[in-house]
Enzyme design. Structure first.
Site, PDB file in Angstrom:
ATOM      1  CG  HIS A  12      -2.002  -0.999   1.192  1.00  0.00           C
ATOM      2  ND1 HIS A  12      -2.847  -1.172   0.121  1.00  0.00           N
ATOM      3  CD2 HIS A  12      -2.359  -1.940   2.119  1.00  0.00           C
ATOM      4  CE1 HIS A  12      -3.690  -2.174   0.394  1.00  0.00           C
ATOM      5  NE2 HIS A  12      -3.410  -2.653   1.578  1.00  0.00           N
ATOM      6  CB  ALA A  13       4.319   2.007   1.021  1.00  0.00           C
TER       7      ALA A  13
END
Length: 290
Positions: free
Chosen positions: A58-59
């Site tokens: 998700h980063a």
């Protein structure tokens, strides 16, 4: 930062927890992914697993998000491109959540094939973004290099995932012919993971790993992502490791996929067939088998 400063800082982020050691631990986690992928690429080992935390998919390029600080899979793939001259890398993300960070980072890169199988639920599942839908195919000269297989509901199991592998993932993978395969290996699609609410068994994950081993001369790296039941995650990962150690996959029962899953797979094929010769945009009866 003091705790009060840190918690105020985290209020502006999306689902991220940190303490004063999180940044250094995140560097170690990302470094583990890099070292694993380099070792597999160079032939020091045939394949392997990075059992690391925090996760990464998700980063984004410029912010932490969704329990992720650095995007482990994306950074490792970039290192292979820049330092090892890798030309074609496939990243398969079977975490129950869409890997928005990986997609965004490589959306215009024709040398990275990103495939994500995830719950979408008509925008009602994290990360709640239309970019997780099947219409996100990549930009400019990378169209077709981004493939989302968005499940419309909970309850998908071995049959639905193996159907997606046989109908979409493996035909495209053979056509792309990757030099290296990286798996964003989240296990929150497992049975008894109450967040994902899907039904993939340990045997199902073993068979998916077994299918991927035939690609890229066996150069395969599994990088741990999500999983919200520790015991379930450990058992599913153990099943995958067994396959990497050349254990035969256990027998698996495959039935008829759920109508909702089959329709989603057909819709993906219709869109991606514009970019891949291996996909034929024709209707197939789910009762004909997978």
């Amino acid at each position: 930062m003091k705790k009060t400063e840190l918690f105020k800082f985290l209020d502006d982020l999306d689902s991220v927890y940190m303490n004063n050691y999180s940044e250094s631990v995140s560097r170690l986690s990302c470094g583990g992914a890099i070292n694993l992928c380099k070792s597999v690429w160079r032939g020091d080992i045939q394949n392997g697993v990075a059992i690391i935390r925090p996760p990464g998919h998700h980063a984004e390029r410029d912010r932490a998000r969704g329990f992720c600080v650095y995007n482990n899979c994306a950074v490792a793939a970039r290192c292979l491109q820049r330092e090892e001259n890798a030309k074609r890398i496939m990243i398969l993300d079977w975490d129950i959540h869409h890997g928005n960070g990986i997609q965004d980072i490589f959306y215009d890169d024709p040398d990275i094939l990103y495939i994500s199988v995830h719950r979408y639920d008509n925008l009602n599942f994290y990360p709640f973004s239309p970019k997780a839908n099947l219409t996100a195919v990549g930009s400019s000269n990378a169209k077709g290099r981004n493939i989302n297989i968005p499940w419309p509901c909970m309850g998908m199991g071995d049959t639905e995932y193996i159907c997606a592998f046989n109908r979409i993932i493996m035909p495209i993978a053979y056509e792309f012919s990757p030099e290296m395969v990286i798996v964003a290996a989240g296990f929150d699609a497992s049975k008894n993971d109450t967040l994902g609410m899907c039904k993939v068994s340990n045997t199902g994950f073993a068979h998916m790993t077994h299918l991927l081993k035939v690609l890229s001369g066996g150069k395969l790296a599994l990088i741990l992502e999500g999983g919200y039941n520790v015991e379930v995650t450990a058992n599913a990962l153990t099943a995958c490791v067994g396959i990497l150690l050349n254990e035969p996959p256990p027998p698996i029962h495959i039935g008829t996929p759920m109508d909702a899953a089959f329709e989603a797979i057909q819709d993906v094929i219709k869109i991606q067939s514009h970019y891949w010769n291996s996909l034929a945009p024709v209707y197939m009866d789910p009762h004909q088998g997978i």
